[in-house]
Design an enzyme around this catalytic site. Structure first.
Site, mmCIF file in Angstrom:
data_model
loop_
_atom_site.group_PDB
_atom_site.id
_atom_site.type_symbol
_atom_site.label_atom_id
_atom_site.label_comp_id
_atom_site.label_asym_id
_atom_site.label_seq_id
_atom_site.Cartn_x
_atom_site.Cartn_y
_atom_site.Cartn_z
ATOM 1 N N THR A 87 4.949 4.438 6.448
ATOM 2 C CA THR A 87 4.197 4.496 5.206
ATOM 3 C C THR A 87 3.548 5.867 5.090
ATOM 4 O O THR A 87 3.309 6.535 6.107
ATOM 5 C CB THR A 87 3.113 3.401 5.153
ATOM 6 O OG1 THR A 87 2.385 3.520 3.921
ATOM 7 C CG2 THR A 87 2.134 3.510 6.312
ATOM 8 N N LEU A 88 3.271 6.279 3.863
ATOM 9 C CA LEU A 88 2.532 7.521 3.630
ATOM 10 C C LEU A 88 1.088 7.236 3.237
ATOM 11 O O LEU A 88 0.331 8.167 2.964
ATOM 12 C CB LEU A 88 3.219 8.343 2.526
ATOM 13 C CG LEU A 88 4.573 8.944 2.898
ATOM 14 C CD1 LEU A 88 5.195 9.648 1.690
ATOM 15 C CD2 LEU A 88 4.458 9.907 4.056
ATOM 16 N N CYS A 99 3.653 -4.743 -17.950
ATOM 17 C CA CYS A 99 4.680 -4.921 -16.930
ATOM 18 C C CYS A 99 5.327 -6.297 -17.066
ATOM 19 O O CYS A 99 6.556 -6.430 -17.049
ATOM 20 C CB CYS A 99 4.039 -4.763 -15.555
ATOM 21 S SG CYS A 99 5.211 -4.674 -14.187
#
Length: 398
Positions: A195-196, A357
């Site tokens: 993950t970043l 969304c």
């Protein structure tokens, strides 16, 4: 006067349901088919049509956030209507000049984005379920809770991969680690996640230590392209939408590089089953930095170019619509807390995002698809038929 005439032209062909509009001068007009309207768009002040022409969704989205526009009734229902109307300003070739033009490489976004995107775990804990999963759930039955449906999704993916104890799996963009922990604890896999996000890394790493799983699990704060090992399985959920159009070929090439011969990958992400999904200026600025939604043909082309083969495709559009609708209901239950933390403009922004969304999924404007891929001839190390997927899902549920 010109602004109002153009708005009138746009609204006159944009809705499949009755909509009432109250303009900035106090005058009202009804649009769409005849009938009682449950939805009213109210202009508290004039929003120049020249700004709408430049970036329609960005301008109108910010106008709603700033209370220049109010919407009484369901935003989801309103946007679904606009997407469903084939001659609306969102899709009509006649009104193509009103559709926003936006480039993924447009400068100046990063600073604005980080202010809104790097929100932290406390915000998501308010309205996600206990699994802290921020992606499409999988509803095996209409009665499933969101948490059950999120775990269904995790099991559905691991079952599709036909994993065996002792095998290795890499989770690209591992989020808060639910996939990894399930793979390790219930399927006996050796799991690694990348993950970043510092917030997600700290959360997962601490949980690994708390549960004494260090011999079986590892999380790395690094770019997925820096991983050098090969794995039996690769999983990536809600990731390819964030890499950008120019990086998509490299993304699928990296997936192939990370797989052992005849290993397989489950790639789950938002896509479109029509042309022109791409980029939305408002979403890129406020929600998804660098976001780009490829259509199915684009993804399949990159998959073939990377030397991977397709073993299975599964659309989950209705599942994501239901997921987002539940998120929005949860969000409304805690909006007072969110207001205290981030302010009313932020609340309006996220409510608009969640309902828009849901509308995009409901109308088919976007979809979410699981791509089951193999590094080698399709299905070489897999069962001959798809029955194993449902059989394993049933066994897991029992």
């Amino acid at each position: 006067m010109l602004d109002k005439k153009i708005y009138d032209e746009i609204f006159s062909r944009s809705f499949t349901i009755p909509i009432k509009v109250v303009f900035w001068d106090g005058k009202e007009k009804s649009y769409g088919p005849e009938g009682k309207s449950d939805i009213t768009i109210k202009f508290n002040e004039k929003v120049p049509i020249s700004d709408v022409v430049k970036h329609a969704t960005l301008t109108l989205g910010e106008a709603y956030m700033d209370k220049k526009i109010e919407i009484e009734g369901s935003i989801q229902k309103l946007i679904t209507s606009a997407y469903t109307q084939s001659d609306s300003f969102m899709s009509s070739l006649k009104l193509k000049k009103y559709i926003p033009k936006f480039s993924h490489t447009e400068e100046g976004n990063k600073k604005e984005i980080q202010e809104h995107y790097d929100i932290g775990n406390d915000f998501y804990k308010l309205w996600l379920d206990d699994t802290m999963t921020y992606s499409c759930a999988y509803f095996r039955t209409p009665e499933d809770t969101l948490e059950q449906a999120q775990m269904n999704k995790v099991h559905h993916i691991l079952n599709k991969l036909n994993t065996k104890p002792g095998e290795t799996i890499l989770d690209i963009g591992c989020g808060w680690g639910t996939m990894m922990f399930t793979a390790a604890k219930e399927y006996g896999l050796k799991a690694k996640g990348v993950t970043l996000s510092q917030e997600q890394y700290d959360y997962v790493n601490q949980k690994i230590q708390d549960e004494n799983l260090g011999d079986q699990m590892e999380v790395m704060l690094e770019d997925y392209r820096e991983v050098s090992e090969k794995f039996d399985h690769v999983v990536s959920v809600g990731m390819f939408e964030h890499v950008g159009k120019e990086n998509l070929p490299g993304y699928f090439e990296t997936v192939k590089k990370l797989l052992k011969q005849d290993g397989n990958a489950l790639i789950h992400g938002i896509t479109g089953q029509h042309y022109g999904v791409g980029v939305d200026a408002w979403l890129v600025k406020y929600i998804f930095p660098g976001g780009y939604i490829p259509d199915v043909k684009e993804n399949v082309g990159h998959i073939l170019d990377a030397g991977l083969q397709i073993d299975d495709l599964e659309p989950l559009r209705r599942h994501y619509q239901k997921t987002v609708e539940i998120w929005d209901r949860n969000f409304h239950k805690v909006e007072d807390k969110v207001d205290e933390m981030y302010g009313e403009r932020f609340v309006r922004m996220w409510d608009l995002y969640l309902q828009a969304c849901a509308a995009s999924f409901e109308s088919g404007n976007i979809d979410v698809i699981q791509f089951l891929l193999t590094n080698g001839p399709s299905g070489t190390a897999m069962p001959m038929t798809r029955e194993y997927m449902t059989d394993l899902d049933k066994k897991t549920a029992e």
